[in-house]
Scaffold this motif. Structure first.
Motif, mmCIF file in Angstrom:
data_model
loop_
_atom_site.group_PDB
_atom_site.id
_atom_site.type_symbol
_atom_site.label_atom_id
_atom_site.label_comp_id
_atom_site.label_asym_id
_atom_site.label_seq_id
_atom_site.Cartn_x
_atom_site.Cartn_y
_atom_site.Cartn_z
ATOM 1 N N VAL A 19 -5.470 -0.603 -0.672
ATOM 2 C CA VAL A 19 -5.791 -2.016 -0.961
ATOM 3 C C VAL A 19 -6.954 -2.093 -1.273
ATOM 4 C CG1 VAL A 19 -6.992 -3.215 1.080
ATOM 5 C CG2 VAL A 19 -4.876 -2.238 1.578
ATOM 6 N N PRO B 161 -1.392 -4.524 2.480
ATOM 7 C CA PRO B 161 -1.872 -3.122 3.958
ATOM 8 C C PRO B 161 0.135 -3.328 4.434
ATOM 9 C CG PRO B 161 -3.454 -4.518 4.590
ATOM 10 C CD PRO B 161 -2.403 -5.578 3.133
ATOM 11 N N GLU C 151 0.545 -1.153 -0.162
ATOM 12 C CA GLU C 151 0.144 0.220 -0.244
ATOM 13 C C GLU C 151 1.087 1.423 0.298
ATOM 14 O OE1 GLU C 151 -2.469 0.196 3.553
ATOM 15 O OE2 GLU C 151 -3.933 1.304 2.204
#
Lengths: 111, 111
Positions: A83, A111, A15
């Motif tokens: 995400v 993440p 991310e």
């Protein structure tokens, strides 16, 4: 007949990092190129297209793609992945009254 | 308003049965399609109609018969369903060779 190739099966990205999904095409004449995204158990959503004009096209959700005629490529890019960008991405080329799709790339944003 | 709507969303039926999937678009497009997405997520065109006229009929068994009563509708009838027909079927529409808009899909399961 027109065709597209998406060489990777899955693209993993952290991310916040840049995301690139690759696509090369083969078509006679000028290409009409598209990117679509498919979320689980949903239909395909149109992201962006290249028909003519500027080689860098901008689309939905912060995505963009660069048309490169010499390399016959149309890679999809996003500067900072989320995400929620985790999905299946399809490149497509129009011709002969149809869209020819690539096999799709699963994008996983970690993440 | 949903741009391309198809019904039903889910269809579970026994081998040998006959079933229909309906599709409607309210975008004023002149071209409509049926695509099949298999378990590996490959998308393959089955039929294309332009102004109610059949343009593309890929190598699809003749158990599959599309019908376009008008430009806004393209239905798919399947006779004598087989296990291998299990897939997700997508209806789509476009204006010529511009971007296509897809329905949510019909998940067909033949048991």
């Amino acid at each position: 007949a027109q065709s597209v190739a998406q060489p990777e099966d899955q693209v993993n990205v952290a991310e916040g990092n840049p995301l690139t999904v690759k696509c090369t095409y083969s078509v006679s004449g000028n290409p009409y190129l598209f990117w679509y995204v498919q979320y689980p158990n949903r239909g395909l959503q149109f992201l962006l297209k290249y028909i003519t004009g500027d080689n860098l096209v901008k689309g939905s959700y912060g995505f963009e793609a660069e048309f490169n005629k010499s390399q016959t490529s149309f890679h999809l890019k996003k500067p900072s992945a989320l995400v929620s960008d985790s999905a299946l991405y399809f490149c497509a080329v129009a011709g002969n009254n149809r869209l020819a799709f690539g096999k799709g790339n699963q994008v996983v944003v970690i993440p | 308003d949903t741009a391309v709507s198809q019904t039903p969303k889910y269809l579970v039926t026994q081998m040998g049965n006959d079933k229909s999937i309906k599709c409607e678009q309210n975008l004023g497009h002149d071209t409509m399609y049926w695509y099949k997405q298999d378990s590996k997520k490959f998308l393959k065109i089955m039929f294309s109609y332009n102004n109610k006229e059949l343009i593309i009929n890929e190598t699809v068994p003749n158990r599959f018969s599309p019908k376009s009563p008008d430009k806004a509708h393209l239905n798919l009838h399947i006779n004598s369903l087989e296990l291998g027909d299990s897939a997700v079927y997508f209806c789509a529409s476009s204006r010529g060779q511009l971007e296509a808009f897809f329905g949510q899909g019909t998940r067909l399961t033949v048991v």
